[in-house]
Design a protein around this motif. Structure first.
Motif, short mmCIF file in Angstrom:
data_model
loop_
_atom_site.label_atom_id
_atom_site.label_comp_id
_atom_site.label_asym_id
_atom_site.label_seq_id
_atom_site.Cartn_x
_atom_site.Cartn_y
_atom_site.Cartn_z
N ALA A 26 4.30 9.11 -11.67
CA ALA A 26 3.68 8.46 -12.83
C ALA A 26 2.66 7.42 -12.42
CB ALA A 26 4.76 7.81 -13.70
N ARG A 27 2.74 6.90 -11.21
CA ARG A 27 1.87 5.81 -10.80
C ARG A 27 0.39 6.14 -10.88
NH1 ARG A 27 2.72 0.40 -10.66
NH2 ARG A 27 0.94 -0.53 -9.59
N PRO A 28 -0.10 7.29 -10.36
CA PRO A 28 -1.53 7.58 -10.47
C PRO A 28 -2.02 7.65 -11.90
CG PRO A 28 -0.50 8.99 -8.84
CD PRO A 28 0.61 8.31 -9.58
N ALA A 29 -1.22 8.27 -12.79
CA ALA A 29 -1.64 8.37 -14.19
C ALA A 29 -1.72 6.99 -14.82
CB ALA A 29 -0.65 9.24 -14.96
N ARG A 30 -0.76 6.11 -14.51
CA ARG A 30 -0.77 4.76 -15.07
C ARG A 30 -1.95 3.97 -14.53
NH1 ARG A 30 4.07 3.81 -14.31
NH2 ARG A 30 4.06 2.63 -12.38
N ALA A 31 -2.25 4.14 -13.23
CA ALA A 31 -3.37 3.42 -12.65
C ALA A 31 -4.68 3.85 -13.27
CB ALA A 31 -3.40 3.65 -11.13
N ASP A 32 -4.83 5.18 -13.54
CA ASP A 32 -6.05 5.67 -14.18
C ASP A 32 -6.20 5.06 -15.57
OD1 ASP A 32 -6.59 7.14 -11.96
OD2 ASP A 32 -5.84 9.03 -12.77
N ASN B 246 -3.70 -2.94 -8.40
CA ASN B 246 -4.36 -2.22 -9.48
C ASN B 246 -5.75 -2.76 -9.79
OD1 ASN B 246 -2.29 -0.36 -9.97
ND2 ASN B 246 -1.20 -1.79 -11.30
N LEU B 247 -6.45 -3.22 -8.77
CA LEU B 247 -7.82 -3.70 -8.91
C LEU B 247 -8.78 -2.64 -8.38
CD1 LEU B 247 -7.27 -7.36 -7.71
CD2 LEU B 247 -7.84 -6.65 -10.04
N SER B 248 -9.85 -2.42 -9.10
CA SER B 248 -10.86 -1.46 -8.67
C SER B 248 -11.77 -2.15 -7.65
CB SER B 248 -11.68 -1.00 -9.87
OG SER B 248 -12.75 -0.17 -9.46
N GLY C 129 0.80 -1.21 0.00
CA GLY C 129 0.00 0.00 0.00
C GLY C 129 0.83 1.26 0.00
N ALA C 130 1.98 1.23 0.71
CA ALA C 130 2.82 2.42 0.82
C ALA C 130 3.68 2.64 -0.42
CB ALA C 130 3.71 2.31 2.05
N PHE C 131 4.09 1.55 -1.08
CA PHE C 131 5.01 1.65 -2.21
C PHE C 131 4.48 0.84 -3.39
CE2 PHE C 131 7.53 1.65 1.76
CZ PHE C 131 7.95 2.98 1.74
N PRO C 132 3.37 1.28 -3.99
CA PRO C 132 2.78 0.52 -5.10
C PRO C 132 3.76 0.37 -6.26
CG PRO C 132 1.81 2.72 -4.95
CD PRO C 132 2.62 2.52 -3.72
N GLY C 133 3.77 -0.83 -6.83
CA GLY C 133 4.64 -1.09 -7.97
C GLY C 133 5.98 -1.68 -7.60
N VAL C 134 6.35 -1.65 -6.31
CA VAL C 134 7.63 -2.20 -5.85
C VAL C 134 7.40 -3.64 -5.39
CG1 VAL C 134 9.55 -1.96 -4.26
CG2 VAL C 134 8.41 0.08 -5.15
N LYS C 135 8.25 -4.55 -5.84
CA LYS C 135 8.14 -5.95 -5.46
C LYS C 135 8.99 -6.21 -4.22
CE LYS C 135 5.58 -7.09 -9.01
NZ LYS C 135 4.17 -7.52 -8.82
N PHE C 136 8.33 -6.49 -3.11
CA PHE C 136 9.03 -6.77 -1.87
C PHE C 136 9.01 -8.27 -1.59
CE2 PHE C 136 7.82 -2.35 -1.20
CZ PHE C 136 8.95 -1.82 -0.60
N SER C 137 10.11 -8.78 -1.07
CA SER C 137 10.17 -10.13 -0.53
C SER C 137 10.16 -10.01 0.99
CB SER C 137 11.43 -10.86 -1.00
OG SER C 137 11.58 -12.10 -0.33
N ASP D 253 -6.67 -12.33 -12.34
CA ASP D 253 -6.63 -10.87 -12.11
C ASP D 253 -5.77 -10.49 -10.91
OD1 ASP D 253 -8.21 -11.62 -9.98
OD2 ASP D 253 -9.97 -10.45 -10.57
N GLY D 254 -5.26 -11.47 -10.17
CA GLY D 254 -4.40 -11.18 -9.02
C GLY D 254 -5.12 -11.10 -7.70
N ALA D 255 -6.47 -11.21 -7.72
CA ALA D 255 -7.23 -11.06 -6.48
C ALA D 255 -7.13 -12.30 -5.59
CB ALA D 255 -8.69 -10.76 -6.79
#
Length: 262
Positions: free
Chosen positions: A167-173, A248-250, A19-27, A202-204
């Motif tokens: 860029a993340r909000p624009a890409r999510a939109d 990135n799910l609505s 939630g804090a760092f969308p788009g970053v892959k954490f292990s 879808d990743g859910a």
């Protein structure tokens, strides 16, 4: 006082980092086979270690006192999902270590900057390099690989991460315009807490399983066992929705309105 097992703390930390760092892959991995309970967090590029540790420190239940050679309680409490419910307790975690990997691409960009600052000379692969200034940053004298690492850390990655966050909000939109119809996270007395509208791939599914949901084959929705005829757990639903949106799910949430006061 309730205690939150290490695996549940790790799952909660994974959710918070997404939630804090969308788009970053954490292990996020818990230790096994040791006397103390540890969690190790690793990622590549993205946010700096200090930013990530703002989210890891509150979930650490103990810390090592080297003077006394023992672990001491931090006094922290954490709210995490256990068996589909949000539970608050002391985290059974003695330490959380963080390690940020630097990508080869970032190291190459660092080498290019070093070369530009040294009249086009290629940086050596070994040996000690003198102190230099790169884009206003003082790069300390060090072995060549360590100096490239510092340039990547101090000069290359901060603007890249700032640009990625903008860029993340624009890409999510944009993805939202092209994406799924959306999910509905609902709580009703007869059905309990459910999620409808998911699609295979879808990743859910992975997110919902982490929160204790199960698939109802007959009714074709995800549900939380034991949530029927219970009050809506708004904290739990908020955490689930945040984790789904991090993929990135609505998501639309629907909860019963409180009864009007008599």
């Amino acid at each position: 006082m309730d205690y939150i097992d290490t695996k549940h703390v790790a799952a909660e930390l994974r959710t918070r980092l997404k939630g804090a760092f969308p788009g970053v892959k954490f292990s996020v991995r818990k230790s096994t086979g040791t006397a103390s309970a540890w969690i190790t967090v690793t990622w590549t590029d993205g946010p700096c270690t200090a930013d990530v540790e703002q989210h890891t420190r509150p979930l650490q239940g103990a810390q090592f006192n080297a003077m006394q050679d023992r672990y001491e309680s931090t006094g922290n409490t954490v709210t995490a999902t256990v068996g589909g419910r949000r539970v608050t307790g002391k985290p059974l975690v003695d330490g959380i270590s963080t390690h940020r990997h630097i990508s080869d691409d970032a190291l190459k960009a660092a080498a290019d900057l070093w070369s530009q600052a040294h009249d086009g000379t290629e940086p050596p692969a070994s040996g000690t390099l003198a102190t230099c200034v790169i884009d206003g940053h003082i790069i300390q004298e060090n072995w060549a690989p360590q100096q490239m690492w510092q340039i990547a850390h101090d000069v290359v990655l901060p603007p890249r991460w700032a640009a990625a966050r903008e860029a993340r909000p624009a890409r999510a939109d944009k993805e939202g315009d092209q994406g799924t119809e959306g999910l509905t996270l609902r709580h009703a007395a007869g059905d309990g807490t459910t999620v409808t509208g998911t699609r295979r791939g879808d990743g859910a599914a992975e997110v919902l399983r982490q929160h204790g949901f199960k698939w109802h084959r007959k009714n074709r929705y995800w549900y939380v066992p034991g949530s029927r005829d219970q009050h809506a757990d708004t904290g739990f639903m908020t955490a689930v929705a945040a984790d789904l949106r991090a993929e990135n799910l609505s998501v639309t949430t629907a909860q019963p309105k409180p009864a009007p006061a008599p």
